[in-house]
Design an enzyme around this catalytic site. Structure first.
Site, PDB file in Angstrom:
ATOM      1  CG  ASP A  37      -2.235   0.761   0.928  1.00 48.10           C
ATOM      2  OD1 ASP A  37      -3.223   0.103   0.574  1.00 48.10           O
ATOM      3  OD2 ASP A  37      -2.245   2.003   1.034  1.00 48.10           O
ATOM      4  CG  ASP A  59       3.184   5.572  -6.636  1.00 53.32           C
ATOM      5  OD1 ASP A  59       2.313   4.978  -7.305  1.00 53.32           O
ATOM      6  OD2 ASP A  59       3.422   6.786  -6.779  1.00 53.32           O
ATOM      7  CB  VAL A  60       0.893   0.141  -7.922  1.00 54.51           C
ATOM      8  CG1 VAL A  60       0.833  -0.695  -6.655  1.00 54.51           C
ATOM      9  CG2 VAL A  60      -0.338   1.036  -8.068  1.00 54.51           C
ATOM     10  CE1 TYR A 152     -12.550   2.659 -10.524  1.00 58.76           C
ATOM     11  CE2 TYR A 152     -14.582   2.038 -11.652  1.00 58.76           C
ATOM     12  CZ  TYR A 152     -13.631   1.797 -10.677  1.00 58.76           C
ATOM     13  OH  TYR A 152     -13.742   0.690  -9.865  1.00 58.76           O
ATOM     14  CE  LYS A 156     -11.018  -0.330 -11.649  1.00 60.91           C
ATOM     15  NZ  LYS A 156     -10.021  -1.042 -10.811  1.00 60.91           N
ATOM     16  CB  THR A 187     -15.096  -0.876   0.526  1.00 57.80           C
ATOM     17  OG1 THR A 187     -15.258   0.398  -0.126  1.00 57.80           O
ATOM     18  CG2 THR A 187     -15.110  -1.987  -0.514  1.00 57.80           C
TER      19      THR A 187
END
Length: 246
Positions: A37, A59-60, A152, A156, A187
């Protein structure tokens, strides 16, 4: 005996939400997990779940960070058997209002991040005979929404296409790549949405939001040897929402 006994996984976004739930289920099923994370909350996940979880801040969207996280996984565990690319961010701009700053932010995390996690996950898994890539997309990658999530949704959809490419290109080398497409899942970020926007629940045939653990159970199955011939699958988990005509 868990269905993931002896397996080692890398899970991004593990400080909260869907990824934290996945980490919890993977540990329950016997896996060791490198919990990734950017927020620092990966340490809380590790503290909660015990020695089977190793926290790692990354940081991905930065390739150097992704390289480092897989190096850490191999150093800690000696192998990587599953990669769950879950980390992501949202947006709320309709097409005509999209700013390039928002476009870059969402694309960098959601699509570039999955690309990097897939790329370096494959490199980490091939030397030990392959493994499972599980990329989290969304039902928004399958169908459009009037709620202004255009960028977004594009990320996806890109994840779906990219996952199929990985499945076809690396199946012979023992890599199985599949995408999960969650629908309305409650969530930490979305808690209370069902009460504020009951029309969202009305579009779900089961008349409730999903739970993060329900998505995590699917991910655990896809990471297990029980799914050994599932490759290139795009799996909605949405209570039947996208099966509706209207």
């Amino acid at each position: 005996m868990g269905e993931l006994d002896g397996k080692c996984a890398v899970i991004t976004g593990a400080g909260s939400g869907l990824a934290k739930a996945a980490t919890r289920v993977f540990v329950r099923e016997g896996a060791k997990v490198l919990a990734i994370d950017i927020s620092g909350r990966e340490k809380e996940t590790a503290a909660e779940l015990g020695d089977a979880v190793v926290p790692f801040r990354a940081d991905v969207s930065r390739e150097d960070d992704v390289v480092a996280m897989f190096a850490a996984a191999l150093s800690e565990f000696g192998r990587v058997d599953a990669v769950l690319n879950i980390a992501g961010v949202g947006t709320g701009e309709p097409v005509a209002d999209v700013t390039m700053a928002e476009y870059d932010r969402v694309m960098d995390v959601n699509l570039r991040g999955v690309l990097l996690g897939t790329k370096h996950g494959i490199r980490a898994m091939i030397p030990t005979g392959g493994g499972a890539l599980i990329n989290y997309s969304s039902t928004r990658g399958l169908n459009a929404s009037p709620r202004g999530v255009s960028v977004y949704a594009a990320t996806k959809a890109g994840i779906i296409s990219f996952t199929k490419s990985a499945a076809v290109e690396y199946g012979l080398q023992g890599i199985r790549a599949n995408a999960i497409c969650p629908g309305f899942i409650e969530t930490e970020l979305s808690r209370g949405v069902a009460e504020r926007f009951p029309e969202l629940v009305e579009t779900v045939p089961m008349r409730r939001p999903g739970r993060p653990e329900e998505v995590a159970e699917l991910a655990a199955f896809l990471a297990s040897d029980r799914s050994s011939f599932i490759n290139g699958a795009i799996i909605p988990i949405d209570g039947g929402h996208i099966a509706r005509l209207a």
